[in-house]
Design an enzyme around this catalytic site. Sequence first.
Site, mmCIF file in Angstrom:
data_model
loop_
_atom_site.group_PDB
_atom_site.id
_atom_site.type_symbol
_atom_site.label_atom_id
_atom_site.label_comp_id
_atom_site.label_asym_id
_atom_site.label_seq_id
_atom_site.Cartn_x
_atom_site.Cartn_y
_atom_site.Cartn_z
ATOM 1 N N CYS A 1 -12.164 -6.802 13.179
ATOM 2 C CA CYS A 1 -12.065 -5.535 13.913
ATOM 3 C C CYS A 1 -13.378 -5.162 14.578
ATOM 4 O O CYS A 1 -13.454 -4.172 15.297
ATOM 5 C CB CYS A 1 -11.567 -4.437 12.985
ATOM 6 S SG CYS A 1 -9.818 -4.621 12.591
ATOM 7 N N SER B 1 0.628 4.034 1.950
ATOM 8 C CA SER B 1 0.735 4.848 3.152
ATOM 9 C C SER B 1 2.188 4.899 3.616
ATOM 10 O O SER B 1 3.001 4.023 3.281
ATOM 11 C CB SER B 1 -0.143 4.279 4.272
ATOM 12 O OG SER B 1 0.412 3.078 4.779
ATOM 13 N N ARG C 1 -12.523 -3.264 19.783
ATOM 14 C CA ARG C 1 -11.669 -3.781 20.867
ATOM 15 C C ARG C 1 -11.099 -2.626 21.679
ATOM 16 O O ARG C 1 -11.180 -2.614 22.920
ATOM 17 C CB ARG C 1 -10.536 -4.628 20.282
ATOM 18 C CG ARG C 1 -9.464 -5.014 21.310
ATOM 19 C CD ARG C 1 -8.269 -5.669 20.635
ATOM 20 N NE ARG C 1 -7.646 -4.812 19.627
ATOM 21 C CZ ARG C 1 -6.763 -3.859 19.910
ATOM 22 N NH1 ARG C 1 -6.391 -3.635 21.153
ATOM 23 N NH2 ARG C 1 -6.237 -3.124 18.936
ATOM 24 N N LYS D 1 -2.119 -8.012 11.397
ATOM 25 C CA LYS D 1 -3.454 -7.795 11.970
ATOM 26 C C LYS D 1 -4.468 -7.346 10.921
ATOM 27 O O LYS D 1 -5.673 -7.381 11.173
ATOM 28 C CB LYS D 1 -3.395 -6.805 13.133
ATOM 29 C CG LYS D 1 -3.125 -5.370 12.746
ATOM 30 C CD LYS D 1 -3.271 -4.468 13.976
ATOM 31 C CE LYS D 1 -3.158 -3.005 13.576
ATOM 32 N NZ LYS D 1 -3.427 -2.103 14.709
ATOM 33 N N ASP D 2 -4.005 -6.921 9.732
ATOM 34 C CA ASP D 2 -4.909 -6.551 8.641
ATOM 35 C C ASP D 2 -5.323 -7.742 7.781
ATOM 36 O O ASP D 2 -6.165 -7.601 6.892
ATOM 37 C CB ASP D 2 -4.250 -5.512 7.718
ATOM 38 C CG ASP D 2 -4.114 -4.153 8.375
ATOM 39 O OD1 ASP D 2 -4.861 -3.878 9.333
ATOM 40 O OD2 ASP D 2 -3.256 -3.369 7.930
ATOM 41 N N ARG E 1 0.854 -1.181 0.000
ATOM 42 C CA ARG E 1 0.000 0.000 0.000
ATOM 43 C C ARG E 1 0.892 1.233 0.000
ATOM 44 O O ARG E 1 2.089 1.145 0.269
ATOM 45 C CB ARG E 1 -0.907 -0.006 1.226
ATOM 46 C CG ARG E 1 -1.950 -1.119 1.222
ATOM 47 C CD ARG E 1 -2.668 -1.186 2.568
ATOM 48 N NE ARG E 1 -3.318 0.084 2.893
ATOM 49 C CZ ARG E 1 -3.511 0.526 4.139
ATOM 50 N NH1 ARG E 1 -3.075 -0.181 5.172
ATOM 51 N NH2 ARG E 1 -4.124 1.677 4.351
ATOM 52 N N THR F 1 -2.691 11.208 9.091
ATOM 53 C CA THR F 1 -4.031 11.794 9.009
ATOM 54 C C THR F 1 -4.670 11.845 10.389
ATOM 55 O O THR F 1 -5.271 12.852 10.786
ATOM 56 C CB THR F 1 -4.924 10.972 8.055
ATOM 57 O OG1 THR F 1 -4.352 10.988 6.751
ATOM 58 C CG2 THR F 1 -6.331 11.547 7.995
ATOM 59 N N ARG F 2 -4.528 10.770 11.148
ATOM 60 C CA ARG F 2 -5.126 10.714 12.487
ATOM 61 C C ARG F 2 -4.449 11.712 13.425
ATOM 62 O O ARG F 2 -5.117 12.383 14.217
ATOM 63 C CB ARG F 2 -5.038 9.294 13.047
ATOM 64 C CG ARG F 2 -5.846 8.289 12.245
ATOM 65 C CD ARG F 2 -5.856 6.924 12.893
ATOM 66 N NE ARG F 2 -6.422 5.930 11.995
ATOM 67 C CZ ARG F 2 -6.991 4.792 12.394
ATOM 68 N NH1 ARG F 2 -7.063 4.512 13.673
ATOM 69 N NH2 ARG F 2 -7.470 3.937 11.515
ATOM 70 N N THR G 1 -10.860 6.228 17.970
ATOM 71 C CA THR G 1 -10.440 4.880 17.578
ATOM 72 C C THR G 1 -11.463 4.320 16.600
ATOM 73 O O THR G 1 -12.642 4.666 16.664
ATOM 74 C CB THR G 1 -10.301 3.931 18.782
ATOM 75 O OG1 THR G 1 -9.937 2.623 18.304
ATOM 76 C CG2 THR G 1 -11.600 3.803 19.561
ATOM 77 N N GLY H 1 -8.199 6.728 8.594
ATOM 78 C CA GLY H 1 -7.063 7.354 7.939
ATOM 79 C C GLY H 1 -5.745 6.775 8.425
ATOM 80 O O GLY H 1 -5.691 6.016 9.391
ATOM 81 N N ASN H 2 -4.662 7.125 7.715
ATOM 82 C CA ASN H 2 -3.356 6.625 8.118
ATOM 83 C C ASN H 2 -2.862 7.371 9.365
ATOM 84 O O ASN H 2 -3.529 8.259 9.883
ATOM 85 C CB ASN H 2 -2.349 6.739 6.959
ATOM 86 C CG ASN H 2 -2.161 8.176 6.494
ATOM 87 O OD1 ASN H 2 -2.102 9.098 7.289
ATOM 88 N ND2 ASN H 2 -2.066 8.372 5.183
ATOM 89 N N SER I 1 -11.652 0.924 16.313
ATOM 90 C CA SER I 1 -11.667 -0.475 16.708
ATOM 91 C C SER I 1 -12.599 -0.692 17.889
ATOM 92 O O SER I 1 -12.488 -0.010 18.913
ATOM 93 C CB SER I 1 -10.240 -0.910 17.084
ATOM 94 O OG SER I 1 -10.240 -2.041 17.926
#
Length: 322
Positions: A262, A13, A151, A103-104, A11, A174-175, A147, A170-171, A149
Amino acid sequence: MKSNKIIIGTRGSILALAQAEKVKEMLIKKYDELRSMENFCEIEGFEKKNSLEIELKVIVTKGDKDLRDFTKIKGTTQKDLFVKEIEKEMLENKIDLAVHSLKDMPQNTPEGLLNACFPMREDNRDVLVSKNGKKLKELDENSVIGTGSIRREKELLNLRNNVKIKAIRGNIHTRLKKLDDGEYDAIVLAAAGLKRVGLENRITEYFDTDSFMPAPGQGILCIQCRENDNKIRHLLKIINDDEVTIMCKAEREFSKIFDGGCHTPIGCSSVIEGNTLKLKGMFNDNGTRIFKEVEGNRENPKETAQKLAEEIEKEEMKNEKR
């Protein structure tokens, strides 16, 4: 015909590129170290006299284009959002391998592909990044924490039930900008991502894994290739980490048992000490947090994961009877 050229799909990012670059560096360094040895046996399909030539190819995924809240994106799961287009290019022989955050990765790998290599694990903890440098317990009541998620949301509310959770996408950059612009008082991210892009200094607080359980496989890199590509499979063996592979098997098995995505409030974390695999996990059962820890032989990671899941399920049944 022998060729030392490899194309890695990734990707675009900053984090994804940093991870792909790390794998590229590892492969080139390890291959050069091996081919300099007198007793080096040539890896099938590669020329010993030449170094590896590795190119990165950026592939845009659906998750990169559609920045809506995950629950509003129809026809796919969150874990499919970041891998399908990359897997398609691999199946079409346009790339040789791909670097993912484990995890993705969806539980089911498409026919013809293989999760072949787990070369390293970074810090698997979650962290808090706050606007004013306040730790979670120091944040004002009704502070807004970002968040995406479920979790992380459950773990946050378990520690502080008087804060507000607001979705964020967002990446990393961005966050962080949304945080700095005042949309949030704090956000929760993975320590691994911040460290890999050189932003460790933004971390306000590291969460202890007992009280804030990471996602299964968090911090682990997964390299995927074609199942029938023996050339690449043999090459990847030179950077695979056996202990990380064991952790991966245990944590992925635990996630599989609970159908973990997720949108499933589960987490787990593992460490290896000698021949012992220590595995702890969390499941949030309708607001009730269940935490258990088990040990097993490092040679049987899936059995250890099943043992952990059984302990959690027993506790879940007790809760239902109350």
